[in-house]
Structures are given as C-alpha cells and as structure tokens.
Design a protein around this motif. Structure first.
Motif, PDB file in Angstrom:
ATOM      1  N   LYS A   3       0.832  -1.204   0.000  1.00 53.83           N
ATOM      2  CA  LYS A   3       0.000   0.000   0.000  1.00 53.83           C
ATOM      3  C   LYS A   3       0.868   1.257   0.000  1.00 53.83           C
ATOM      4  O   LYS A   3       0.592   2.232  -0.707  1.00 53.83           O
ATOM      5  N   ARG A   4       1.946   1.228   0.781  1.00 53.13           N
ATOM      6  CA  ARG A   4       2.844   2.384   0.832  1.00 53.13           C
ATOM      7  C   ARG A   4       3.496   2.634  -0.528  1.00 53.13           C
ATOM      8  O   ARG A   4       3.650   3.775  -0.961  1.00 53.13           O
ATOM      9  N   GLN A   5       3.861   1.554  -1.218  1.00 47.68           N
ATOM     10  CA  GLN A   5       4.422   1.703  -2.563  1.00 47.68           C
ATOM     11  C   GLN A   5       3.416   2.356  -3.509  1.00 47.68           C
ATOM     12  O   GLN A   5       3.757   3.239  -4.290  1.00 47.68           O
ATOM     13  N   ILE A   6       2.171   1.917  -3.398  1.00 45.73           N
ATOM     14  CA  ILE A   6       1.121   2.435  -4.275  1.00 45.73           C
ATOM     15  C   ILE A   6       0.869   3.914  -4.005  1.00 45.73           C
ATOM     16  O   ILE A   6       0.688   4.718  -4.919  1.00 45.73           O
ATOM     17  N   VAL A   7       0.897   4.296  -2.731  1.00 46.50           N
ATOM     18  CA  VAL A   7       0.714   5.703  -2.380  1.00 46.50           C
ATOM     19  C   VAL A   7       1.821   6.547  -2.991  1.00 46.50           C
ATOM     20  O   VAL A   7       1.569   7.615  -3.560  1.00 46.50           O
ATOM     21  N   ARG A   8       3.065   6.083  -2.892  1.00 45.94           N
ATOM     22  CA  ARG A   8       4.177   6.837  -3.479  1.00 45.94           C
ATOM     23  C   ARG A   8       4.014   6.970  -4.986  1.00 45.94           C
ATOM     24  O   ARG A   8       4.254   8.038  -5.564  1.00 45.94           O
ATOM     25  N   MET A   9       3.598   5.889  -5.649  1.00 47.04           N
ATOM     26  CA  MET A   9       3.412   5.938  -7.095  1.00 47.04           C
ATOM     27  C   MET A   9       2.261   6.860  -7.467  1.00 47.04           C
ATOM     28  O   MET A   9       2.307   7.559  -8.477  1.00 47.04           O
ATOM     29  N   ALA A  10       1.229   6.891  -6.643  1.00 45.88           N
ATOM     30  CA  ALA A  10       0.090   7.773  -6.902  1.00 45.88           C
ATOM     31  C   ALA A  10       0.512   9.228  -6.805  1.00 45.88           C
ATOM     32  O   ALA A  10       0.108  10.065  -7.604  1.00 45.88           O
ATOM     33  N   GLU A  11       1.313   9.525  -5.819  1.00 47.83           N
ATOM     34  CA  GLU A  11       1.818  10.893  -5.669  1.00 47.83           C
ATOM     35  C   GLU A  11       2.624  11.308  -6.886  1.00 47.83           C
ATOM     36  O   GLU A  11       2.448  12.408  -7.423  1.00 47.83           O
ATOM     37  N   ASP A  12       3.515  10.421  -7.341  1.00 48.39           N
ATOM     38  CA  ASP A  12       4.361  10.717  -8.493  1.00 48.39           C
ATOM     39  C   ASP A  12       3.540  10.909  -9.763  1.00 48.39           C
ATOM     40  O   ASP A  12       3.894  11.709 -10.635  1.00 48.39           O
ATOM     41  N   ALA A  13       2.431  10.151  -9.883  1.00 46.13           N
ATOM     42  CA  ALA A  13       1.615  10.194 -11.095  1.00 46.13           C
ATOM     43  C   ALA A  13       0.520  11.250 -11.039  1.00 46.13           C
ATOM     44  O   ALA A  13      -0.218  11.433 -12.006  1.00 46.13           O
ATOM     45  N   GLY A  14       0.387  11.945  -9.905  1.00 49.58           N
ATOM     46  CA  GLY A  14      -0.688  12.927  -9.771  1.00 49.58           C
ATOM     47  C   GLY A  14      -2.059  12.281  -9.693  1.00 49.58           C
ATOM     48  O   GLY A  14      -3.054  12.869 -10.113  1.00 49.58           O
ATOM     49  N   ARG A  15      -2.118  11.062  -9.129  1.00 54.85           N
ATOM     50  CA  ARG A  15      -3.387  10.337  -9.026  1.00 54.85           C
ATOM     51  C   ARG A  15      -3.709   9.995  -7.572  1.00 54.85           C
ATOM     52  O   ARG A  15      -4.146   8.898  -7.266  1.00 54.85           O
ATOM     53  N   MET A  16      -3.495  10.974  -6.716  1.00 59.79           N
ATOM     54  CA  MET A  16      -3.847  10.759  -5.310  1.00 59.79           C
ATOM     55  C   MET A  16      -5.365  10.706  -5.159  1.00 59.79           C
ATOM     56  O   MET A  16      -6.109  11.343  -5.887  1.00 59.79           O
ATOM     57  N   PRO A  17      -5.843   9.925  -4.166  1.00 58.87           N
ATOM     58  CA  PRO A  17      -7.280   9.748  -3.978  1.00 58.87           C
ATOM     59  C   PRO A  17      -7.949  10.952  -3.337  1.00 58.87           C
ATOM     60  O   PRO A  17      -7.311  11.750  -2.656  1.00 58.87           O
ATOM     61  N   VAL A  18      -9.230  11.051  -3.528  1.00 60.46           N
ATOM     62  CA  VAL A  18     -10.032  12.072  -2.867  1.00 60.46           C
ATOM     63  C   VAL A  18      -9.966  11.854  -1.354  1.00 60.46           C
ATOM     64  O   VAL A  18     -10.231  10.753  -0.872  1.00 60.46           O
ATOM     65  N   ARG A  19      -9.557  12.882  -0.630  1.00 62.17           N
ATOM     66  CA  ARG A  19      -9.452  12.859   0.824  1.00 62.17           C
ATOM     67  C   ARG A  19      -8.558  11.739   1.351  1.00 62.17           C
ATOM     68  O   ARG A  19      -8.652  11.356   2.509  1.00 62.17           O
ATOM     69  N   GLY A  20      -7.735  11.169   0.495  1.00 64.41           N
ATOM     70  CA  GLY A  20      -6.810  10.126   0.938  1.00 64.41           C
ATOM     71  C   GLY A  20      -7.459   8.828   1.327  1.00 64.41           C
ATOM     72  O   GLY A  20      -6.843   7.992   1.980  1.00 64.41           O
ATOM     73  N   GLU A  21      -8.714   8.637   0.929  1.00 62.97           N
ATOM     74  CA  GLU A  21      -9.443   7.424   1.300  1.00 62.97           C
ATOM     75  C   GLU A  21      -9.377   6.387   0.179  1.00 62.97           C
ATOM     76  O   GLU A  21      -9.154   6.718  -0.971  1.00 62.97           O
ATOM     77  N   PHE A  22      -9.600   5.149   0.548  1.00 60.43           N
ATOM     78  CA  PHE A  22      -9.625   4.089  -0.449  1.00 60.43           C
ATOM     79  C   PHE A  22     -10.607   3.011  -0.013  1.00 60.43           C
ATOM     80  O   PHE A  22     -11.000   2.934   1.136  1.00 60.43           O
ATOM     81  N   SER A  23     -11.005   2.183  -0.982  1.00 62.07           N
ATOM     82  CA  SER A  23     -11.869   1.040  -0.705  1.00 62.07           C
ATOM     83  C   SER A  23     -11.144  -0.246  -1.067  1.00 62.07           C
ATOM     84  O   SER A  23     -10.215  -0.248  -1.877  1.00 62.07           O
TER      85      SER A  23
END
Length: 205
Positions: free
Chosen positions: A41-61
């Motif tokens: 999950k931490r890897q995915i968060v870092r990749m999301a930040e790099d790609a500009g695809r962070m989630p709304v309010r940092g939440e996920f399902s």
C-alpha cells in the motif's frame, strides 16, 4: 480510455473505507476478510503521488473477490476523477478516464476493467469488474448457476449512481450471462456478454 500506471489507493466521500466495503452477497464459506499488505500500500501511495493520481481525501476502498482472488484497492483520483484499481502483484495500477464512464448504458450494467485469469483448487476462473449505472446488481447467472456480485465502490458521475462490482466466473462458462438488477426499486434482468477468452460459437453460457 484505460491507462496503466503506478498509483495509490483511495475513493471519494461516497466510497466506503477499506474496513467496511459493501458486499452484495458474501461468498459461501468465506474466511476472514482479506487484508491488503501495508508495505505494498505504501508503494502504491508513493506511485500515486508521483503520477498525480492521489485519492479524494486520501481514502480508499477494498475490492474483494470470491475464491480468494485479490484483494485490490480502488479509488477515484482527486485531480482528474479517474477511477483506479491497484493490484498487490507488481504492484500495478489501472485507471479508467472519467470521460469514458458516462458513455456506459444508463440504466445498465457493463464490464468495467476487463478481467484477470486465476487458479483455485485446480480450476481456472476469471475475475471481472463490472459497473452498474443507475441501478444495482444482485447476481449473475449462467446455465442455472448463480454467481454473486460484490459491491466494491460507489460514486456519482453526471448525477448518476455508479457502482463498481467484482464477480468471479469459471473459465468454462463464458458467453451471455443473465444479470439480476434492482432499478427504481424494481427487480429487472439484463444480458451481459462475458466472453473473456473470445471463445468461438457456440459459447458455453
């Protein structure tokens, strides 16, 4: 338009948190809820930040599948509104552009992100994600067998409810499935082509 990138996990306000993602029908004999590995999950968060695809309010399902496949993370991006899923393998992320979603039938059900083949106890299955637009899915049926649809994520796009579901079907049952749905408080039935292996005529279902 589908883009495969490195990304994180999250969802908008309408999406349930990972520990309470809804399920249209629990899998028979299901064990404890699956857990998405924190290190991945931490890897995915870092990749999301790099790609500009962070989630709304940092939440996920958490998108759960029957027969132990997955789980995956699913979310809607804050900047572009894309809906993304992240697989623990790799990890890898697939995103669907917001502009491609309203084109889906309304009301209606469609394949959302295709599917992936996996094996369980010597059998081959397809794990598929579906999208219901302006309705909800109960289950799919083929040759007298019912297959539950698990609700994984919901949002509203263009004022219409969009619910993402997971479903697992046997590889030997591909073709036109009957889909039981709820629409405006009434039961209805649709037909949905699930021919993941592009099986020639006659198909099995």
């Amino acid at each position: 338009m589908v883009a495969r990138v490195g990304s994180s996990a999250a969802a908008p306000s309408s999406a349930p948190p990972a520990d309470s993602a809804p399920s249209a029908k629990d899998a028979p004999g299901a064990d404890a809820r699956p857990v998405f590995p924190e290190d991945v999950k931490r890897q995915i968060v870092r990749m999301a930040e790099d790609a500009g695809r962070m989630p709304v309010r940092g939440e996920f399902s958490l998108a759960e599948y029957d027969r132990g496949h997955g789980p995956e993370l699913i979310w809607q991006t804050e900047k572009t509104g894309e809906i993304c899923t992240a697989d623990v393998v790799g990890p890898s992320t697939t995103c669907v552009a917001l502009t491609s979603i309203p084109a889906k039938r309304v009301p209606g059900a469609d394949v959302f992100m295709g599917g992936g083949r996996f094996y369980d106890h010597g059998q081959t299955f397809w794990a598929v994600t579906l999208i219901a637009n302006g309705e909800s899915i109960d289950h799919l049926a083929c040759r007298g067998r019912d297959f539950p649809a698990r609700a994984a994520y919901s949002t509203r796009i263009d004022g219409i409810s969009r619910i993402i579901y997971t479903v697992v079907i046997p590889q030997e049952l591909q073709g036109e499935y009957r889909v039981s749905v709820q629409r405006d408080g009434q039961s209805a039935e649709e037909r949905l082509e699930l021919n993941m292996d592009k099986v020639g005529s006659p198909v099995q279902c």
